[in-house]
Write an enzyme that holds these catalytic residues in place. Sequence first.
Site, PDB file in Angstrom:
ATOM      1  CG  ASN A 164       2.453  -1.408  -2.545  1.00  0.00           C
ATOM      2  OD1 ASN A 164       1.650  -0.358  -2.431  1.00  0.00           O
ATOM      3  ND2 ASN A 164       2.109  -2.594  -3.535  1.00  0.00           N
ATOM      4  CB  CYS A 203       4.498   3.448  -3.040  1.00  0.00           C
ATOM      5  SG  CYS A 203       4.994   2.130  -2.043  1.00  0.00           S
TER       6      CYS A 203
END
Length: 648
Positions: free
Chosen positions: A75, A2
């Site tokens: 992430n 992400c």
Amino acid sequence: MCGITGLFDTREQRSPERERLHRMNESQHHRGPDEGDLHLQPGVGFGHRRLSIIDVATGQQPIFNGDRTVALVFNGEIYNYQALMAELQAAGYAFRTKSDSETIVHAWQHWGEDCVQHLRGMFAFAIYDSRRQCLFMARDRMGVKPMHYALLPDGWLLFGSELKSLLAHGGLSRELDPCAVEEYFALGYAAEPRTVFKGAKKLAPGHCVLWQRGAASEPQPRPYWDVKFTLDSRISQADAEAELRERLTESVKLRMISEVPLGAFLSGGVDSSAVVATMAQVQSDPVITCSMGFDDPKFNEIEFAQMVADRYRTAHHVQTVASDDFDLIDTLARLYDEPFADSSAIPTYRVSQLARRQVTVALSGDGGDETFGGYRRYRMHLMEERLRSALPYGLRKPLFGTLGAVYPKMDWAPRFLRAKTTFEGLARSSVQAYFHSVSILRGPMRDALFSDRFKRELGGYNAFEVFEHHGAKAGTDDPLALIQYLDYKTYLVGDINTKVDRAAMAHSLEVREPLMDHPLIEWLATLPSHLKIQGQEGKFLFKKAMEPLLPHDVLYRPKMGFAVPLARWFRGPLKQRVRDSLLGDRLAATGWFQRDYLQHLVEAHQSGQRDYSAPIWTLMMFEGFLRQVVDAPESIGLPVPQREGAVA
């Protein structure tokens, strides 16, 4: 996988502005097109764009603990999350999801800052703990995933996966850091922890930092991991080959956990071929493989990729790209947010584009050259080291320094006659010589390129200080181990990982890196260097270990690399563009460059007198960065509509 971003008030508990946070978050839409969410509370705001890979149904972020006193944006992938989840459940923590993200939340509750020691994977994350009034940030050991941050004069801390999210806030100055520019022209990137902007930094690999609200000063990031080259293993070669195959299989298996389509890049080189061969041993269905071919045979490896695809009956996808595929120059300048000079970003972008049509996750062979000793420059450095060790520095420096100064630069000549660089390297220390060998524009070229004004702004700074800093921490005087360590800290993170992360995430593709598994790297650091390079054979142990799995022609052919024909472009289809870029108004407006030297670079290259393709590309990408990023404050960081071949 992400994009993450956020705001943290380091002074009080002021309310973050939703519109700013939304703008920051949407600037990274390409990193996570599946979902996006914001969380705001007094003193902190988190943004997240999600590319759903694991726990697709319930793994949304920001994610919290049970009483919502701990919030996380993350992430990456934690490959050992299932084992960690079991350990934390046994310690009494209740899980609401099956995601690796929630594992980090409870690991923070259980181990505090030491939670990073328990994580195996690629990651960059930020945790806000409202009870402790602190923000904790960490980045994975090898720097696979990025983390940028900036402390503004008003006390707000900004952070994000990409610099564009910080720029989208609107409060970060675009003033350039001359020291980062010096690093860029030497190395092709601004080295950690610098960014090209004075007010922003990168969190270095294997580092974490704790921001305590109300603290009197800005905290300094601290290292939580480093690779130690002991080289003291007495394992036999046969046992080392077997153990390497076992460790690679484990690393690949961990990286094949996914709830979405997964495949692999297959270039036809040793590294990606070994990853694909290992994947084929692990799964029963055909591995999905993606290869990029070029219509110029000097740059085309497709026949070797096909050998591996045929052997393992993969679901193979090939795209042939024209050798004049240079329409990405401005796209890349904007994509990377900083000047970035690795021209192989073009084929990396294209193969990511191809792979995303087939899969959401792709395994790669990145890190193999650094880890196993594959670069030609490693073998050249070892040969020079034998000469350096034969003569004392006091004799070498004047003798070879003089030879290096008077010997002509002969790019056109056969390789054995191109001795100028070797003479220059022999006049230096080991670290100085390696820095010299990897520099795009070496010291004398940068001295000729930069104006007196820019040199004053540098204040005596030289990019060699990056290598000097890391060399002092290497903890080894073994010639190969030393330069592997330097590459781990500089080239691998600043060039390779940056290139792949931005190019892949531009297409919402997650790339996983089994050859950068940190337990594998720690084990390899115990092996003597002669198992990595033997004579003129790089990756010696790796190739021997892969002989049962890969064709001889794949293992032992000359290394080609992922290159593009810059020299021909700049004398042909891009001839005028080179002139417009190097001799135009935008570079001149900085006052940082000597126009006479820019003119020399253009004329000497285009006449065929010299090959200046690498310095010219470096200057073109810098000029593109100035136009696409520095001069475009209204548009940088804002989403662009997705279309074939475009970047969000």
